[in-house]
Motif scaffolding. Structure first.
Motif, mmCIF file in Angstrom:
data_model
loop_
_atom_site.group_PDB
_atom_site.id
_atom_site.type_symbol
_atom_site.label_atom_id
_atom_site.label_comp_id
_atom_site.label_asym_id
_atom_site.label_seq_id
_atom_site.Cartn_x
_atom_site.Cartn_y
_atom_site.Cartn_z
ATOM 1 N N ALA A 221 0.836 -1.198 0.000
ATOM 2 C CA ALA A 221 0.000 0.000 0.000
ATOM 3 C C ALA A 221 0.872 1.250 0.000
ATOM 4 N N ASP A 222 0.378 2.285 -0.643
ATOM 5 C CA ASP A 222 1.077 3.573 -0.671
ATOM 6 C C ASP A 222 0.740 4.349 0.601
ATOM 7 N N VAL A 223 1.317 3.874 1.712
ATOM 8 C CA VAL A 223 1.127 4.506 3.016
ATOM 9 C C VAL A 223 2.485 4.576 3.703
ATOM 10 N N SER A 224 2.564 5.343 4.763
ATOM 11 C CA SER A 224 3.823 5.453 5.501
ATOM 12 C C SER A 224 4.137 4.139 6.206
ATOM 13 N N GLU A 225 5.413 3.966 6.547
ATOM 14 C CA GLU A 225 5.829 2.775 7.282
ATOM 15 C C GLU A 225 5.098 2.699 8.628
ATOM 16 N N GLU A 226 4.879 3.857 9.243
ATOM 17 C CA GLU A 226 4.175 3.898 10.531
ATOM 18 C C GLU A 226 2.749 3.364 10.393
ATOM 19 N N ILE A 227 2.044 3.779 9.346
ATOM 20 C CA ILE A 227 0.668 3.309 9.127
ATOM 21 C C ILE A 227 0.662 1.824 8.818
ATOM 22 N N SER A 228 1.603 1.389 7.980
ATOM 23 C CA SER A 228 1.672 -0.026 7.629
ATOM 24 C C SER A 228 1.906 -0.891 8.863
ATOM 25 N N GLU A 229 2.818 -0.472 9.717
ATOM 26 C CA GLU A 229 3.110 -1.236 10.934
ATOM 27 C C GLU A 229 1.920 -1.221 11.895
ATOM 28 N N LYS A 230 1.223 -0.094 11.959
ATOM 29 C CA LYS A 230 0.026 -0.013 12.797
ATOM 30 C C LYS A 230 -1.033 -1.002 12.302
ATOM 31 N N ALA A 231 -1.220 -1.071 10.986
ATOM 32 C CA ALA A 231 -2.198 -1.992 10.412
ATOM 33 C C ALA A 231 -1.830 -3.443 10.711
ATOM 34 N N LYS A 232 -0.542 -3.770 10.572
ATOM 35 C CA LYS A 232 -0.095 -5.140 10.853
ATOM 36 C C LYS A 232 -0.290 -5.481 12.330
ATOM 37 N N ALA A 233 0.003 -4.525 13.207
ATOM 38 C CA ALA A 233 -0.159 -4.766 14.644
ATOM 39 C C ALA A 233 -1.618 -5.025 14.998
ATOM 40 N N ILE A 234 -2.538 -4.284 14.367
ATOM 41 C CA ILE A 234 -3.970 -4.502 14.601
ATOM 42 C C ILE A 234 -4.380 -5.879 14.112
ATOM 43 N N ALA A 235 -3.859 -6.297 12.959
ATOM 44 C CA ALA A 235 -4.196 -7.618 12.420
ATOM 45 C C ALA A 235 -3.720 -8.723 13.353
ATOM 46 N N ILE A 236 -2.495 -8.600 13.846
ATOM 47 C CA ILE A 236 -1.965 -9.616 14.767
ATOM 48 C C ILE A 236 -2.767 -9.644 16.062
ATOM 49 N N GLU A 237 -3.068 -8.474 16.610
ATOM 50 C CA GLU A 237 -3.836 -8.413 17.856
ATOM 51 C C GLU A 237 -5.216 -9.033 17.672
ATOM 52 N N THR A 238 -5.844 -8.786 16.521
ATOM 53 C CA THR A 238 -7.166 -9.359 16.250
ATOM 54 C C THR A 238 -7.080 -10.878 16.175
ATOM 55 N N ALA A 239 -6.087 -11.394 15.449
ATOM 56 C CA ALA A 239 -5.922 -12.845 15.330
ATOM 57 C C ALA A 239 -5.670 -13.489 16.685
ATOM 58 N N GLU A 240 -4.853 -12.833 17.502
ATOM 59 C CA GLU A 240 -4.525 -13.403 18.811
ATOM 60 C C GLU A 240 -5.717 -13.357 19.754
ATOM 61 N N LYS A 241 -6.488 -12.283 19.712
ATOM 62 C CA LYS A 241 -7.656 -12.203 20.594
ATOM 63 C C LYS A 241 -8.751 -13.172 20.156
ATOM 64 N N LEU A 242 -8.849 -13.413 18.856
ATOM 65 C CA LEU A 242 -9.775 -14.441 18.378
ATOM 66 C C LEU A 242 -9.258 -15.838 18.708
ATOM 67 N N GLY A 243 -7.946 -15.981 18.778
ATOM 68 C CA GLY A 243 -7.343 -17.299 18.966
ATOM 69 C C GLY A 243 -7.403 -18.144 17.718
ATOM 70 N N ILE A 244 -7.553 -17.520 16.575
ATOM 71 C CA ILE A 244 -7.751 -18.257 15.334
ATOM 72 C C ILE A 244 -6.508 -19.041 14.939
ATOM 73 N N VAL A 245 -6.728 -20.208 14.365
ATOM 74 C CA VAL A 245 -5.676 -20.966 13.705
ATOM 75 C C VAL A 245 -6.037 -21.000 12.225
ATOM 76 N N GLY A 246 -5.130 -20.471 11.413
ATOM 77 C CA GLY A 246 -5.390 -20.350 9.985
ATOM 78 C C GLY A 246 -5.086 -18.947 9.532
ATOM 79 N N LEU A 247 -5.705 -18.556 8.432
ATOM 80 C CA LEU A 247 -5.490 -17.225 7.869
ATOM 81 C C LEU A 247 -6.635 -16.304 8.273
ATOM 82 N N LEU A 248 -6.309 -15.038 8.506
ATOM 83 C CA LEU A 248 -7.317 -14.027 8.799
ATOM 84 C C LEU A 248 -7.022 -12.808 7.933
#
Length: 379
Positions: A221-248
């Motif tokens: 995505a054409d976004v700053s590194e800070e925004i990209s890292e924030k998005a990735k951190a939210i994705a990881i936190e969501t996956a971990e709070k769901l406890g999902i195994v697989g792709l999200l």
């Protein structure tokens, strides 16, 4: 039973294009896949080592299907959860887990989960019927989203003012505050049974203005590194709070003031990751297999800037699919069409996609425009 044993079998609920691309990744790892789909001509039917024609919504069919599978996974979330829960209780591994699917199947429950777990998302109001929407005109403009059954833009209606209330859904739904966003971005995260998490690079999605499905995307995505890292951190936190195994797949809004908000998630391989087959060291389909089979997650690094163009049936055409302009597209370096094996086209049906790999951003956009203007699915 070891994954690479000759008797190991992975059950796949759904035989559509996502399943087809997952099967192609499974062939590389010599994993035996048994697929279930109600359509005898589903994209998986001709290439699955085993294909069962039947409903993934029917309890008895799903329960019987899973009996000889060591692990069961999905390519579509709208499946019979009671059967999966019973299989799970009898020792079968079901990934993503039925309780995760149950939460995500209903957008009302999904949104409440974000609120309850302090995950950033747009403000919303739960509505049981059209009268409840009418009672919340002060909340407008908003998007009215069906709790269950919506996909690819279906089940979503913009309610801008009191004059639009007649468009509201009569079934249980929610009103989600319209977000003044700058971009729609997405992150795909994988999590295996051991708790290992890895994200793919953040992508930028461009949606069809009328049909509300992804028309094309750019990666990264054409976004700053800070925004990209924030998005990735939210994705990881969501996956971990769901406890999902697989792709999200986590679809996000980037607001004009720099906030990153969760729009929706999908507990499976996703349109926003199709380019990874050519552009990344590990594709989303191989990564999903690694995650649900308890294998080490693969390297998600991109080896090129890329774009993905959805190949949709042209408006005004229904019938036996024909691909106009295919030779012209195939003559361009770094352009890779993927067809889904659907013999019949209709307006805006997903018939395939085209991945474009090109490190020069200006040339990448030129190639995307060329593909969009040249390759047409007609009848």
């Amino acid at each position: 039973m070891p994954v690479f044993s000759k008797n190991f079998k992975l059950g796949l609920l759904g035989g559509g294009q996502l399943g087809r691309m997952m099967l192609q990744a499974a062939i590389d790892l010599d994993i035996h896949v048994k697929a279930l789909d109600p359509d005898p001509n589903a994209p998986c039917a001709k290439i699955a080592p085993e294909f069962v024609c039947g409903s993934f919504l029917d309890f008895d069919t799903v329960y019987a299907f899973g009996q000889d599978c060591e692990v069961i996974t999905i390519e579509i979330e709208n499946v019979n959860l009671d059967a999966l829960k019973k299989l799970q209780s009898e020792g079968k591994k079901v990934f993503p887990q039925p309780e995760v699917l149950e939460l995500i199947q209903d957008k009302r429950i999904q949104k409440q989960f974000y609120r309850d777990h302090q995950l950033p998302t747009a403000d919303f109001v739960l509505t049981d019927n059209a009268d409840a929407v009418a009672a919340n005109v002060d909340f407008l403009p908003a998007f009215n989203k069906l709790g269950r059954g919506g996909y690819d833009g279906k089940g979503v209606q913009r309610i801008s003012s009191a004059e639009d209330v007649h468009l509201a859904f009569t079934e249980p739904s929610l009103l989600e505050k319209a977000v003044d966003f700058a971009k729609e971005i997405a992150v795909i995260v994988a999590r295996n049974e051991q708790g290992e998490c890895k994200t793919f690079p953040t992508v930028e999605c461009v949606f069809h203005p009328v049909h509300n499905l992804v028309e094309y995307l750019f990666a990264p995505a054409d976004v700053s590194e800070e925004i990209s890292e924030k998005a990735k951190a939210i994705a990881i936190e969501t996956a971990e709070k769901l406890g999902i195994v697989g792709l999200l797949a986590v679809e996000l809004f980037l607001t004009k003031d720099g906030e990153v908000l969760i729009n929706e998630v999908a507990p499976r391989t996703h349109n926003s990751g199709h380019h990874t087959i050519r552009a990344n060291h590990t594709s989303q389909f191989e990564q999903h297999l690694r995650a649900v089979l308890g294998l080490p997650l693969g390297d998600t690094t991109a080896h090129s800037t890329a774009a993905m163009v959805n190949l949709l049936g042209e408006d005004g055409y229904s019938g036996d699919a024909q691909y106009e302009g295919m030779s012209d597209v195939l003559s361009v370096a770094g352009v890779y069409p993927f067809l889904y094996g659907k013999t019949t086209t209709k307006p805006f049906r997903k018939m395939g996609h085209v991945t474009v790999v090109e490190n020069d951003l200006a040339k990448l956009k030129e190639k995307v425009d060329f593909v969009k203007n040249t390759l047409k699915v007609i009848a």
